[in-house]
Design a protein around this motif. Sequence first.
Motif, PDB file in Angstrom:
ATOM      1  N   SER A  36       0.866  -1.179   0.000  1.00 49.83           N
ATOM      2  CA  SER A  36       0.000   0.000   0.000  1.00 49.83           C
ATOM      3  C   SER A  36       0.898   1.223   0.000  1.00 49.83           C
ATOM      4  O   SER A  36       1.820   1.293   0.813  1.00 49.83           O
ATOM      5  CB  SER A  36      -0.848   0.036   1.268  1.00 49.83           C
ATOM      6  OG  SER A  36      -1.970  -0.743   1.115  1.00 49.83           O
ATOM      7  N   MET A  42      -5.575   1.900  -3.748  1.00 54.89           N
ATOM      8  CA  MET A  42      -6.619   1.230  -2.970  1.00 54.89           C
ATOM      9  C   MET A  42      -7.381   0.246  -3.854  1.00 54.89           C
ATOM     10  O   MET A  42      -7.545   0.469  -5.052  1.00 54.89           O
ATOM     11  CB  MET A  42      -7.613   2.263  -2.451  1.00 54.89           C
ATOM     12  CG  MET A  42      -7.259   2.785  -1.089  1.00 54.89           C
ATOM     13  SD  MET A  42      -8.649   3.713  -0.494  1.00 54.89           S
ATOM     14  CE  MET A  42      -7.830   5.207  -0.053  1.00 54.89           C
ATOM     15  N   ASP A  43      -7.871  -0.808  -3.239  1.00 54.28           N
ATOM     16  CA  ASP A  43      -8.619  -1.841  -3.955  1.00 54.28           C
ATOM     17  C   ASP A  43      -7.831  -2.324  -5.169  1.00 54.28           C
ATOM     18  O   ASP A  43      -6.714  -2.748  -5.023  1.00 54.28           O
ATOM     19  CB  ASP A  43     -10.010  -1.325  -4.353  1.00 54.28           C
ATOM     20  CG  ASP A  43     -10.926  -1.230  -3.137  1.00 54.28           C
ATOM     21  OD1 ASP A  43     -10.644  -1.925  -2.142  1.00 54.28           O
ATOM     22  OD2 ASP A  43     -11.883  -0.464  -3.179  1.00 54.28           O
ATOM     23  N   SER A 220      -1.736  -3.496  -4.832  1.00 55.34           N
ATOM     24  CA  SER A 220      -2.219  -3.566  -3.456  1.00 55.34           C
ATOM     25  C   SER A 220      -2.307  -5.007  -2.953  1.00 55.34           C
ATOM     26  O   SER A 220      -2.893  -5.855  -3.624  1.00 55.34           O
ATOM     27  CB  SER A 220      -3.595  -2.923  -3.356  1.00 55.34           C
ATOM     28  OG  SER A 220      -4.165  -3.216  -2.111  1.00 55.34           O
ATOM     29  N   PRO A 221      -1.753  -5.305  -1.766  1.00 55.56           N
ATOM     30  CA  PRO A 221      -1.835  -6.671  -1.228  1.00 55.56           C
ATOM     31  C   PRO A 221      -3.264  -7.063  -0.862  1.00 55.56           C
ATOM     32  O   PRO A 221      -3.578  -8.252  -0.798  1.00 55.56           O
ATOM     33  CB  PRO A 221      -0.959  -6.611   0.017  1.00 55.56           C
ATOM     34  CG  PRO A 221      -0.919  -5.175   0.382  1.00 55.56           C
ATOM     35  CD  PRO A 221      -1.001  -4.412  -0.897  1.00 55.56           C
ATOM     36  N   TYR A 222      -4.151  -6.074  -0.684  1.00 59.17           N
ATOM     37  CA  TYR A 222      -5.521  -6.379  -0.243  1.00 59.17           C
ATOM     38  C   TYR A 222      -6.369  -6.999  -1.341  1.00 59.17           C
ATOM     39  O   TYR A 222      -7.462  -7.488  -1.076  1.00 59.17           O
ATOM     40  CB  TYR A 222      -6.183  -5.116   0.300  1.00 59.17           C
ATOM     41  CG  TYR A 222      -5.458  -4.571   1.495  1.00 59.17           C
ATOM     42  CD1 TYR A 222      -5.557  -5.212   2.731  1.00 59.17           C
ATOM     43  CD2 TYR A 222      -4.640  -3.456   1.385  1.00 59.17           C
ATOM     44  CE1 TYR A 222      -4.869  -4.737   3.831  1.00 59.17           C
ATOM     45  CE2 TYR A 222      -3.942  -2.978   2.481  1.00 59.17           C
ATOM     46  CZ  TYR A 222      -4.057  -3.624   3.703  1.00 59.17           C
ATOM     47  OH  TYR A 222      -3.370  -3.157   4.783  1.00 59.17           O
ATOM     48  N   SER A 223      -5.902  -6.962  -2.595  1.00 57.41           N
ATOM     49  CA  SER A 223      -6.736  -7.577  -3.642  1.00 57.41           C
ATOM     50  C   SER A 223      -6.396  -9.046  -3.853  1.00 57.41           C
ATOM     51  O   SER A 223      -7.003  -9.682  -4.709  1.00 57.41           O
ATOM     52  CB  SER A 223      -6.604  -6.815  -4.958  1.00 57.41           C
ATOM     53  OG  SER A 223      -5.629  -5.831  -4.904  1.00 57.41           O
ATOM     54  N   THR A 226      -9.170 -11.968  -1.421  1.00 62.97           N
ATOM     55  CA  THR A 226     -10.545 -12.135  -1.901  1.00 62.97           C
ATOM     56  C   THR A 226     -10.584 -12.837  -3.252  1.00 62.97           C
ATOM     57  O   THR A 226     -11.513 -13.587  -3.531  1.00 62.97           O
ATOM     58  CB  THR A 226     -11.238 -10.781  -2.029  1.00 62.97           C
ATOM     59  OG1 THR A 226     -10.369  -9.908  -2.751  1.00 62.97           O
ATOM     60  CG2 THR A 226     -11.549 -10.188  -0.680  1.00 62.97           C
TER      61      THR A 226
END
Length: 426
Positions: A36, A42-43, A220-223, A226
């Motif tokens: 990030s 983001m996302d 982004s690691p957050y994607s 999921t």
Amino acid sequence: MIAIDQQTPIVTTQIYNNEDFGSHVFGQNIVVAVLSYLGYNMDDAIIINKSSVDRGLFRAMFFRPYKVEETKYVGGQSDLITNPDKDVAGYRSEAAYKYLDEDGIAAVNSHVNSGDVLIGRVSPPRFVSSIDKFRLGVQKQVESSIECRTGEGGIVENVFVTSTAEGNKYVSLKIRQDRKVEIGDKFGPRSGQKGVVGMLLNQEDMPFTYSGIIPDLIFSPYSIPTRMSMAYLLELIGGKVGALGGRYIDGTPFIGEKEEDLRNELLEYGFRENGVETMYNGITGEEMQVKIFVGDMTYIRLKHFVANKIQWRARGPIQLLNRQPTEGKSKSGGLRLGEMEKDCFVAYGSAMALKERFDSDKITIPVCSKCGMTAVYNVRKKTGYCPIDGEDTQIKLIEVSASFKILLDELKAVGIYPKMVLGSKV
Ligand SMILES: [Zn+2]
């Protein structure tokens, strides 16, 4: 779209090689860091190194074809591809036709902009109006040229003139445009983790590793959790090993090179076996508190460009029926202010701004104060009468939306009497 500078992927599969995909490659091998950064990824958004873009990363050419046919109509009349005369109905301006050759087609290699005419054409008048009948039989030709789309200027690549099966003259013309990467353009690896550019950062603002490697792209690691796209992470490690070892990696599922072997090879090159590295913030120079996963992988520039999708409107065309702004980008339409958007205006308390929005189809209609039906009004004489009550009534001018007037007309058409009871404010 044609992408310039394509590279063979470092990580390939056996199917890739068997099917000879290497002879038409479609991506570029870039350094990717998974972190990030600044909130601009983001996302699914990604940050791309602007300096890499300036060096030619992901450069592409965009082509837009335009086609025109000289249609023949019943009665022997026909379209004509030509330089329109000044007496043609709807003649634009001399400047709009400046790129046209004698044949009415824009010259190859001319730099055209949106609004410039690419193929000049005149058509026979569509319907003969009652006034035109008395004009000594001279009917005006109508201008129906093809112009360059808004926001899609470029260079005329080629012109192709032929005839259709019906024997009509047919012209096709292609515009070429250079497309540098810009914010909002879409990119994706082969594992389908597509995303749009949220920010283009100069390389001095990008994070860098201990050895001075600056990533081309920040993801982004957050994607990952999921989507469960493990191929992304595996390709990143494989690409890193391949880049360091100067060889291609077999990434075929189940039978390709083992992840464990790749990790051990990474250790041999003096890196951590899990692919993470110490990184420094490019803006503050501080060491990051966590180790960052960096590697090489193939990214593809996808065909969705903001330049083709961006749209805005201040004033513009309206629909004939309900006088509301047209819909859709091609008709330079308005942006819908729907129920939920309206609620935002209400919650914010900006009543006047809301009223202005809903005023877009405002019209004034005369209403009979006796029977409540729409009346007839002479604007010049400022007098009116009611079809039912005649002159023996007061005609009031009421502001309503055009769509409300349509409702009144439709009710009357099916035999319902829409009575408007005028309040005290009128
Ligand atoms: Zn009346």
